[in-house]
Design a protein around this motif. Structure first.
Motif, PDB file in Angstrom:
ATOM      1  N   GLU A  89       0.818  -1.217   0.000  1.00  0.00           N
ATOM      2  CA  GLU A  89       0.000   0.000   0.000  1.00  0.00           C
ATOM      3  C   GLU A  89       0.850   1.264   0.000  1.00  0.00           C
ATOM      4  N   ILE A  90       2.069   1.172   0.531  1.00  0.00           N
ATOM      5  CA  ILE A  90       2.935   2.358   0.543  1.00  0.00           C
ATOM      6  C   ILE A  90       3.898   2.368  -0.645  1.00  0.00           C
ATOM      7  N   GLY A  91       3.651   1.469  -1.600  1.00  0.00           N
ATOM      8  CA  GLY A  91       4.382   1.539  -2.858  1.00  0.00           C
ATOM      9  C   GLY A  91       5.634   0.698  -2.956  1.00  0.00           C
ATOM     10  N   LEU A  92       5.853  -0.212  -2.015  1.00  0.00           N
ATOM     11  CA  LEU A  92       7.029  -1.078  -2.050  1.00  0.00           C
ATOM     12  C   LEU A  92       6.636  -2.494  -2.473  1.00  0.00           C
ATOM     13  N   THR A  93       7.618  -3.263  -2.902  1.00  0.00           N
ATOM     14  CA  THR A  93       7.377  -4.604  -3.408  1.00  0.00           C
ATOM     15  C   THR A  93       7.785  -5.654  -2.379  1.00  0.00           C
ATOM     16  N   VAL A  94       6.941  -6.645  -2.176  1.00  0.00           N
ATOM     17  CA  VAL A  94       7.273  -7.776  -1.316  1.00  0.00           C
ATOM     18  C   VAL A  94       7.936  -8.846  -2.188  1.00  0.00           C
ATOM     19  N   ASP A  95       9.132  -9.250  -1.806  1.00  0.00           N
ATOM     20  CA  ASP A  95       9.898 -10.218  -2.592  1.00  0.00           C
ATOM     21  C   ASP A  95       9.751 -11.648  -2.086  1.00  0.00           C
ATOM     22  N   PHE A  96       9.340 -11.796  -0.835  1.00  0.00           N
ATOM     23  CA  PHE A  96       9.172 -13.155  -0.304  1.00  0.00           C
ATOM     24  C   PHE A  96       8.156 -13.146   0.829  1.00  0.00           C
ATOM     25  N   ILE A  97       7.255 -14.134   0.790  1.00  0.00           N
ATOM     26  CA  ILE A  97       6.306 -14.360   1.875  1.00  0.00           C
ATOM     27  C   ILE A  97       6.148 -15.873   2.037  1.00  0.00           C
ATOM     28  N   PRO A  98       6.297 -16.408   3.243  1.00  0.00           N
ATOM     29  CA  PRO A  98       6.203 -17.865   3.413  1.00  0.00           C
ATOM     30  C   PRO A  98       4.774 -18.358   3.244  1.00  0.00           C
ATOM     31  N   ASP A  99       4.653 -19.627   2.907  1.00  0.00           N
ATOM     32  CA  ASP A  99       3.320 -20.224   2.742  1.00  0.00           C
ATOM     33  C   ASP A  99       2.591 -20.312   4.080  1.00  0.00           C
ATOM     34  N   VAL A 100       3.360 -20.521   5.154  1.00  0.00           N
ATOM     35  CA  VAL A 100       2.791 -20.604   6.502  1.00  0.00           C
ATOM     36  C   VAL A 100       3.221 -19.362   7.276  1.00  0.00           C
ATOM     37  N   ALA A 101       2.268 -18.694   7.927  1.00  0.00           N
ATOM     38  CA  ALA A 101       2.540 -17.407   8.575  1.00  0.00           C
ATOM     39  C   ALA A 101       3.081 -17.578   9.992  1.00  0.00           C
ATOM     40  N   THR A 102       4.259 -18.204  10.108  1.00  0.00           N
ATOM     41  CA  THR A 102       4.955 -18.287  11.392  1.00  0.00           C
ATOM     42  C   THR A 102       6.407 -17.885  11.171  1.00  0.00           C
ATOM     43  N   LYS A 103       7.062 -17.438  12.229  1.00  0.00           N
ATOM     44  CA  LYS A 103       8.461 -17.043  12.094  1.00  0.00           C
ATOM     45  C   LYS A 103       9.328 -18.243  11.720  1.00  0.00           C
ATOM     46  N   GLU A 104       8.991 -19.419  12.267  1.00  0.00           N
ATOM     47  CA  GLU A 104       9.747 -20.629  11.948  1.00  0.00           C
ATOM     48  C   GLU A 104       9.658 -20.941  10.453  1.00  0.00           C
ATOM     49  N   ALA A 105       8.448 -20.807   9.892  1.00  0.00           N
ATOM     50  CA  ALA A 105       8.262 -21.064   8.464  1.00  0.00           C
ATOM     51  C   ALA A 105       8.984 -20.017   7.619  1.00  0.00           C
ATOM     52  N   LEU A 106       8.955 -18.763   8.069  1.00  0.00           N
ATOM     53  CA  LEU A 106       9.662 -17.699   7.352  1.00  0.00           C
ATOM     54  C   LEU A 106      11.144 -18.045   7.229  1.00  0.00           C
ATOM     55  N   ILE A 107      11.751 -18.461   8.330  1.00  0.00           N
ATOM     56  CA  ILE A 107      13.177 -18.804   8.334  1.00  0.00           C
ATOM     57  C   ILE A 107      13.443 -20.014   7.440  1.00  0.00           C
ATOM     58  N   LYS A 108      12.669 -21.074   7.632  1.00  0.00           N
ATOM     59  CA  LYS A 108      12.890 -22.326   6.900  1.00  0.00           C
ATOM     60  C   LYS A 108      12.666 -22.163   5.401  1.00  0.00           C
ATOM     61  N   GLU A 109      11.558 -21.536   5.019  1.00  0.00           N
ATOM     62  CA  GLU A 109      11.230 -21.397   3.598  1.00  0.00           C
ATOM     63  C   GLU A 109      12.160 -20.410   2.904  1.00  0.00           C
ATOM     64  N   TRP A 110      12.547 -19.343   3.602  1.00  0.00           N
ATOM     65  CA  TRP A 110      13.472 -18.377   3.010  1.00  0.00           C
ATOM     66  C   TRP A 110      14.842 -19.019   2.787  1.00  0.00           C
ATOM     67  N   GLN A 111      15.328 -19.778   3.765  1.00  0.00           N
ATOM     68  CA  GLN A 111      16.617 -20.445   3.614  1.00  0.00           C
ATOM     69  C   GLN A 111      16.610 -21.446   2.460  1.00  0.00           C
ATOM     70  N   ALA A 112      15.483 -22.142   2.287  1.00  0.00           N
ATOM     71  CA  ALA A 112      15.389 -23.122   1.205  1.00  0.00           C
ATOM     72  C   ALA A 112      15.445 -22.446  -0.161  1.00  0.00           C
ATOM     73  N   LYS A 113      14.892 -21.260  -0.257  1.00  0.00           N
ATOM     74  CA  LYS A 113      14.832 -20.558  -1.547  1.00  0.00           C
ATOM     75  C   LYS A 113      16.061 -19.697  -1.796  1.00  0.00           C
ATOM     76  N   PHE A 114      16.643 -19.168  -0.711  1.00  0.00           N
ATOM     77  CA  PHE A 114      17.800 -18.273  -0.829  1.00  0.00           C
ATOM     78  C   PHE A 114      18.923 -18.762   0.095  1.00  0.00           C
ATOM     79  N   PRO A 115      19.622 -19.827  -0.282  1.00  0.00           N
ATOM     80  CA  PRO A 115      20.609 -20.429   0.620  1.00  0.00           C
ATOM     81  C   PRO A 115      21.925 -19.658   0.744  1.00  0.00           C
ATOM     82  N   ALA A 116      22.163 -18.680  -0.127  1.00  0.00           N
ATOM     83  CA  ALA A 116      23.431 -17.946  -0.096  1.00  0.00           C
ATOM     84  C   ALA A 116      23.506 -17.015   1.111  1.00  0.00           C
TER      85      ALA A 116
END
Length: 217
Positions: A89-116
């Motif tokens: 809504e403020i004009g910025l782009t979201v580049d990643f959002i986990p399928d499950v809305a928990t911090k654990e899922a955010l960490i796990k899914e982000w690491q799987a997609k962006f391992p560097a």
């Protein structure tokens, strides 16, 4: 008609949502958010970050004016569709959002997609844990307390009176901290209530103490 208790300082959207579903709304804010400005060092850390992690809506508007001035905006990872909506809504782009809305899922899914390896800037509340720094071991995580969740002690007395007199049938929780503060009074004034949570993390916090909850939909 069911009477629902809302615990946030700003309940405008939630009040409309539940009134449309035939709830009578009662509001008792248990805490307030106080946002602080970033220091020069913290601004520099954000400027140099590869990723900005947002686990709540609270810091988004505070960061907005600074972010829009940057020639290079960090990629943005968010927890939950509501936070993503505020970012967009403020004009910025979201580049990643986990399928499950928990911090654990955010960490796990982000690491799987962006391992560097990456530099991550994480604005958080004074109540947030350090799980991002502890679990993203291949990354440089800068965690910054940029807003405080302050307790309304006087409102706790109002809550206890409501519970003693059994005035409500339902309670809506928008964070694990709101559940923790509610529970400190509820355990002394127990009677069966319906609990509704904003998402999976808050639902898990409620269920951890043996209660059932459903997610707001």
């Amino acid at each position: 008609m069911k009477k629902i208790l809302l615990l946030r300082e700003d309940n405008r959207a939630d009040k409309l949502f539940f009134k449309k579903r035939a709830y009578q709304v009662l509001e008792v804010p248990l805490s307030r958010l106080l946002v602080r400005n970033l220091t020069k060092k913290e601004c520099a850390d954000l400027t140099e970050a590869d990723w900005l992690f947002l686990t709540s809506q609270a810091p988004v508007k505070m960061l907005f004016s600074f972010l829009t001035e940057l020639s290079k905006i960090p990629r943005i990872a968010v927890l939950g569709k509501k936070t993503a909506q505020v970012v967009e809504e403020i004009g910025l782009t979201v580049d990643f959002i986990p399928d499950v809305a928990t911090k654990e899922a955010l960490i796990k899914e982000w690491q799987a997609k962006f391992p560097a390896e990456a530099k991550i800037f994480y604005p958080k509340s004074n109540l947030a844990d350090d799980s991002l720094s502890q679990k993203l071991l291949n990354c440089q995580v800068t965690s910054v307390v940029c807003y405080e969740n302050q307790f309304y002690e006087e409102h706790q007395l109002v809550l206890e009176k409501i519970l003693r007199e059994k005035e409500i049938s339902t309670v809506y929780f928008a964070s694990p901290s709101s559940w923790a503060r509610f529970y400190s009074s509820y355990k002394k004034n127990y009677y069966p209530l319906e609990f509704i949570a904003i998402g999976a993390t808050t639902k898990a916090a409620i269920e951890k103490l043996g209660f059932s909850a459903k997610i707001k939909k």
